[in-house]
Design an enzyme around this catalytic site. Structure first.
Site, PDB file in Angstrom:
ATOM      1  N   LYS A  93       9.146  51.114  24.499  1.00 23.61           N
ATOM      2  CA  LYS A  93       8.298  50.009  24.018  1.00 23.61           C
ATOM      3  C   LYS A  93       6.818  50.263  24.238  1.00 23.61           C
ATOM      4  O   LYS A  93       5.983  49.873  23.425  1.00 23.61           O
ATOM      5  CB  LYS A  93       8.704  48.696  24.682  1.00 23.61           C
ATOM      6  CG  LYS A  93       8.627  48.696  26.198  1.00 23.61           C
ATOM      7  CD  LYS A  93       9.966  48.494  26.817  1.00 23.61           C
ATOM      8  CE  LYS A  93       9.996  48.892  28.257  1.00 23.61           C
ATOM      9  NZ  LYS A  93      11.293  48.676  28.873  1.00 23.61           N
TER      10      LYS A  93
ATOM     11  N   ASP B 251       5.594  44.748  30.836  1.00 19.78           N
ATOM     12  CA  ASP B 251       6.728  45.134  29.992  1.00 19.78           C
ATOM     13  C   ASP B 251       6.869  44.128  28.845  1.00 19.78           C
ATOM     14  O   ASP B 251       6.987  44.509  27.675  1.00 19.78           O
ATOM     15  CB  ASP B 251       7.996  45.159  30.862  1.00 19.78           C
ATOM     16  CG  ASP B 251       9.264  45.410  30.069  1.00 19.78           C
ATOM     17  OD1 ASP B 251       9.534  46.590  29.767  1.00 19.78           O
ATOM     18  OD2 ASP B 251       9.966  44.445  29.734  1.00 19.78           O
TER      19      ASP B 251
ATOM     20  N   LYS C  35       6.400  44.470  24.580  1.00 19.22           N
ATOM     21  CA  LYS C  35       7.456  44.070  23.648  1.00 19.22           C
ATOM     22  C   LYS C  35       6.952  43.007  22.673  1.00 19.22           C
ATOM     23  O   LYS C  35       7.293  43.035  21.487  1.00 19.22           O
ATOM     24  CB  LYS C  35       8.660  43.541  24.435  1.00 19.22           C
ATOM     25  CG  LYS C  35       9.380  44.634  25.230  1.00 19.22           C
ATOM     26  CD  LYS C  35      10.372  44.024  26.197  1.00 19.22           C
ATOM     27  CE  LYS C  35      11.217  45.074  26.913  1.00 19.22           C
ATOM     28  NZ  LYS C  35      11.984  44.495  28.024  1.00 19.22           N
TER      29      LYS C  35
HETATM   30  N1  HSE Z   1      12.891  46.168  32.699  1.00 22.23           N
HETATM   31  C1  HSE Z   1      13.274  45.759  31.395  1.00 22.23           C
HETATM   32  C2  HSE Z   1      13.840  44.362  31.484  1.00 22.23           C
HETATM   33  C3  HSE Z   1      14.323  46.710  30.864  1.00 22.23           C
HETATM   34  O1  HSE Z   1      14.082  43.904  32.583  1.00 22.23           O
HETATM   35  O2  HSE Z   1      14.002  43.728  30.466  1.00 22.23           O
HETATM   36  C4  HSE Z   1      14.498  46.609  29.391  1.00 22.23           C
HETATM   37  O3  HSE Z   1      13.327  46.894  28.700  1.00 22.23           O
END
Ligand code: HSE
Length: 433
Positions: A112, A207, A211
């Site tokens: 991502k 993260d 996304k």
């Molecule tokens: N660390 C990410 C999550 C893994 O917890 O969603 C999947 O991208």
């Protein structure tokens, strides 16, 4: 290097796999289960390859495949038609995938960060070489939100996406909802392999915002830089917030949200109060949940397992099958769009103070000073005066205006810790565009 390259026939699709960790080894198993003998892993790259060859899922890699610690064995092999990258990170992966695309190989990745930050250049390179770059596993693991949006919703005009795209944060917050301790649940998530190597990527929202940018490019056709999206940590959410949220008919979730506003986008990632009547509140454990709002089709909800080896491997295998079948999908152009982190919404403010007379008056004064109207004040009895928690909710206000009042409040001498501020989602704030 060991073994020999499998022979190629015209119809065979030979796969070079970069990364034989949780997702890579699960991919080998899921691909084997597809029963497609014409699609074969012919190369596996990883560090410590001798140890990887003893992995319990190594048996799903066809015998005769090349296991190597030299990535060039995969990237430059004329026998590899498709590179599957399951390692993550920007560098050196970007350079490796450029080499593969330049050599006319298709690429499937779950990366991502790479797609969020460097996607547009890589898509252009893939198109110029007449090959495919698919990334269905980059968001929401096994939930087909990327193919669902790019194909199934391409006919609509999506104006908003909101939801839960980080399984680790959802695991933590939904466990805290039933009384678990933040630190202990984070450790559990790490042990179960959901969390990123550095937990800050999960809990501080990096993260999720990568996304969100990947989804914005597809659904809102907007190129946004992840660094421009404000991300608020969940690490300051405490048990007391769940108690007050419940009183307000809400729970707490890490929500990622992007909304088109004329030529601009407002986007944010962080802990928010979510009404228990919203589908977003129904997600538990590592479940992901993405809700799109379309001008013509209305709301669509995607949900399922967002993290873990097998669910993610399903998305990777589906991309590989799409390429094997010659599917080209719908490709709609995206354009660069300015991002604002400012939102007009009701907000929740939780204070921990050293009790004394006049505190509510001082806080109300700071809000009045910037023209913000208080909606409610909540205080449960039974806490000690040296760490007294209470909550103020506001009428809809701009987050930038509220930040000014909070900066003033933070300096007040009775404040034991900085106020915890969260946006309150309104369940029926539909787009009128
Ligand atoms: N660390 C990410 C999550 C893994 O917890 O969603 C999947 O991208």
């Amino acid at each position: 290097m060991s073994g020999t390259v499998l022979s190629t026939s015209e119809k065979a699709l030979n796969v070079g796999l970069l990364g034989f960790g949780t997702v890579g080894s699960s991919f080998a198993e899921v691909l084997a289960a597809s029963g497609r003998s014409d699609i074969r892993i012919t190369h596996v790259y990883n560090r410590g390859i001798e140890r990887k060859k003893t992995h319990e899922r190594a048996k799903f890699v066809p015998s005769g495949a090349v296991w190597t610690e030299n990535v060039d064995d995969v990237l430059t092999s004329p026998n590899v038609h498709l590179v599957v990258e399951l390692m993550g990170g920007l560098d050196p992966i970007e350079g490796w995938l450029r080499t593969a695309l330049n050599a006319g190989k298709h690429v499937v990745t779950a990366n991502k960060q790479l797609i969020a930050y460097r996607g547009s250049d890589l898509f252009a390179l893939a198109a110029s070489k007449g090959v495919q770059l698919l990334y269905g596993a980059a968001v929401a693991g096994g939930v087909p939100v990327i193919p669902g949006m790019s194909q199934g919703l391409s006919g609509d005009k999506i104006t908003r996406i909101s939801g839960i795209v980080n399984g680790t944060c959802n695991f933590i917050l939904s466990s805290m909802e039933t009384g678990a301790d933040y630190g202990e649940v984070l450790k559990k998530a790490q042990a179960a392999g959901y969390a990123e190597a550095n937990p800050s990527a999960d809990v501080d929202g990096f993260d999720a915002r990568a996304k969100l940018c990947v989804l914005s490019r597809i659904a809102l056709r907007a190129e946004i830089n992840p660094d421009d999206v404000p991300a608020q940590t969940i690490s300051h959410v405490s048990a007391i917030d769940f108690a007050y949220a419940k009183e307000l008919g809400c729970t707490v979730r890490q929500v990622s949200r992007a909304q088109l506003d004329g030529d601009k986008i407002s986007a944010r990632v962080g802990p928010m109060l979510v009404p228990t009547t919203s589908p977003i509140a129904w997600s538990h454990g590592t479940q992901n949940m993405v809700v799109t709002s379309g001008k013509f089709g209305g709301d669509v909800v995607f949900s399922g397992h967002g993290a873990g080896g097998h669910p993610t491997a399903v998305a990777v295998t589906s991309d590989v099958l799409a390429i094997a079948e010659g599917s080209v999908g719908v490709r709609l152009p995206a354009k660069k769009v300015q991002v604002s982190g400012d939102v007009l919404a009701p907000h929740y403010l939780r204070f921990i103070v050293k009790d004394s007379p006049g505190i509510v008056a001082a806080i109300a004064g700071a809000l009045a000073h910037v023209g913000i109207n208080i909606d409610s004040i909540l205080q449960h009895r039974g806490h000690t005066g040296d760490r007294l928690p209470f909550v103020v909710t506001t009428e809809p206000c701009l987050s930038s205006t509220l930040e000014k009042a909070v900066a003033e409040m933070s300096k007040m001498e009775f404040m034991v810790e900085p106020p915890q501020v969260m946006q309150i989602l309104v369940v029926d704030d539909r787009d009128t565009d």
